[in-house]
Enzyme design. Structure first.
Site, PDB file in Angstrom:
ATOM      1  CD  GLN A 182     -59.237  34.519   6.922  1.00  0.00           C
ATOM      2  OE1 GLN A 182     -59.424  35.662   7.325  1.00  0.00           O
ATOM      3  NE2 GLN A 182     -58.052  34.078   6.539  1.00  0.00           N
ATOM      4  CG  HIS A 239     -54.461  31.087   4.581  1.00  0.00           C
ATOM      5  ND1 HIS A 239     -54.476  30.127   5.565  1.00  0.00           N
ATOM      6  CD2 HIS A 239     -53.198  31.073   4.065  1.00  0.00           C
ATOM      7  CE1 HIS A 239     -53.280  29.560   5.656  1.00  0.00           C
ATOM      8  NE2 HIS A 239     -52.495  30.113   4.752  1.00  0.00           N
ATOM      9  CB  ALA A 240     -58.972  34.183   0.598  1.00  0.00           C
ATOM     10  CG  HIS A 267     -59.514  26.012  10.081  1.00  0.00           C
ATOM     11  ND1 HIS A 267     -58.269  25.433  10.031  1.00  0.00           N
ATOM     12  CD2 HIS A 267     -59.636  26.525  11.326  1.00  0.00           C
ATOM     13  CE1 HIS A 267     -57.666  25.585  11.203  1.00  0.00           C
ATOM     14  NE2 HIS A 267     -58.471  26.230  12.006  1.00  0.00           N
TER      15      HIS A 267
END
Length: 353
Positions: free
Chosen positions: A289, A285-286, A311
């Site tokens: 982002q 997830h990091a 993503h």
């Protein structure tokens, strides 16, 4: 004007948020069409609309198509300005997803920015606010950013109503970060919080997480529990963080009706365990982002992750549309190395517009 097909890649809200953030930072107008075309409820939801409005406020943008369910917007940025702003989502839409768009822009404003954001602080399908505060922000801090997040009130689905204050100081360009080698584990910390729920739930969540980590040969696990967080409505979450010398790995889970508390804690524990065992320097997830911040740095950055999400792949494509930066993604045994190389000198002529 940049033309961005909102159905490209993962085709979700992150593509929209990053598009308008990059437009604001670079001064390029953008048209985004087919917004969230791959979702069952395509177009702008309230939280997407608030994110775009937040970025528009920071750069005095002129916009078209700004309404719920709209599948096309035009965003013409003006001058970046600091100051104090109120960004009410109006639902349990995620505060962190608004920050995902607004924080990079606030860093580029050249003046201090205060953002008062209301909405959901801990909701599913979005990073919990504590993950943003204690996993992602320390990484951005290491690149020279200065931002502070204060939680006044937590907000959960379906009522929302959480209140967060974010103070940001200007600091672009950022420093590059090199996280290109696996490091030993220094410790694991975490905390569990609930609001307006029976106390036994918080201990069951904590025990579920600890059970997953108890067989893992790590330093002692320090897990705190908080059962009196002020909030609108009922809810809770668990955040676990693995500390390495130069990086952190995070895993989280948000309480939801009908799911046993032990299972939620165990879910976070299993995810963190998988990240640690992989040897990654950033969790998946990091890795998703942090990409925009690497693209806004003054030199080459790199990290290792166990998986590159759709993503992340979409964000890499988008960053290369707006900025003179090139990403290199290579498979190394069971890890993926991501290298970001900005191709301009010090950012000054490009960003400070």
């Amino acid at each position: 004007m940049q033309e961005i097909d909102g159905s490209y890649g993962e085709g979700g809200g992150q593509l929209l948020r990053t598009s308008v953030a990059l437009a604001a930072i670079t001064g390029q107008s953008v048209r985004v069409y087919n917004i969230r075309a791959k979702r069952s409820n395509p177009g702008l939801a309230p939280q997407h609309l608030t994110a775009v409005k937040a970025v528009a406020a920071l750069c005095r943008a002129r916009t078209e198509g700004m309404e719920v369910k709209s599948q096309e917007i035009i965003f013409r940025p003006g001058p970046l300005r600091g100051g104090e702003y109120d960004f009410p989502i109006g639902t349990a839409g995620s505060v962190t997803l608004v920050l995902q768009a607004a924080l990079p822009v606030a860093l580029a404003c050249g003046e201090k920015v205060r953002m008062n954001i209301s909405g959901g602080t801990d909701v599913r399908a979005a990073p919990p606010l504590d993950y943003f505060r204690y996993v992602l922000l320390p990484l951005v801090y290491s690149m020279g950013a200065r931002a502070k997040i204060e939680v006044l009130l937590r907000g959960y689905y379906p009522r929302g109503g959480g209140k967060v204050v974010v103070d940001v100081e200007p600091c672009l360009p950022l420093r590059p970060v090199l996280l290109n080698a696996s490091e030993g584990l220094e410790g694991i910390t975490g905390f569990v919080h609930i609001s307006n729920l029976p106390k036994h739930i918080i201990h069951r969540m904590a025990n579920g997480a600890l059970a997953e980590l108890s067989t893992f040969p790590t330093p002692a696990v320090g897990l705190e529990v908080f059962g009196k967080d002020d909030a609108i409505g009922e809810g809770g979450a668990v955040l676990l963080t693995a500390h390495k010398e130069h990086s952190r790995l995070g895993a989280s889970a948000v309480a939801e009706r009908g799911v046993p508390a032990e299972r939620l804690g165990a879910e976070a524990g299993r995810c963190l365990r998988e990240e640690i065992l992989s040897g990654a320097t950033l969790d998946i997830h990091a890795a998703d982002q942090v990409l925009i911040y690497l693209a806004l740095a003054s030199g080459v950055s790199c990290f290792l992750t166990r998986e590159l999400s759709s993503h992340a792949a979409t964000t890499i494509w988008l960053l290369e549309q707006f900025l003179p930066v090139r990403f290199q993604v290579t498979q190394e045994a069971h890890l993926i190395r991501v290298r970001a190389k900005p191709e301009f000198n010090g950012m000054s002529s490009f960003l400070w517009r």
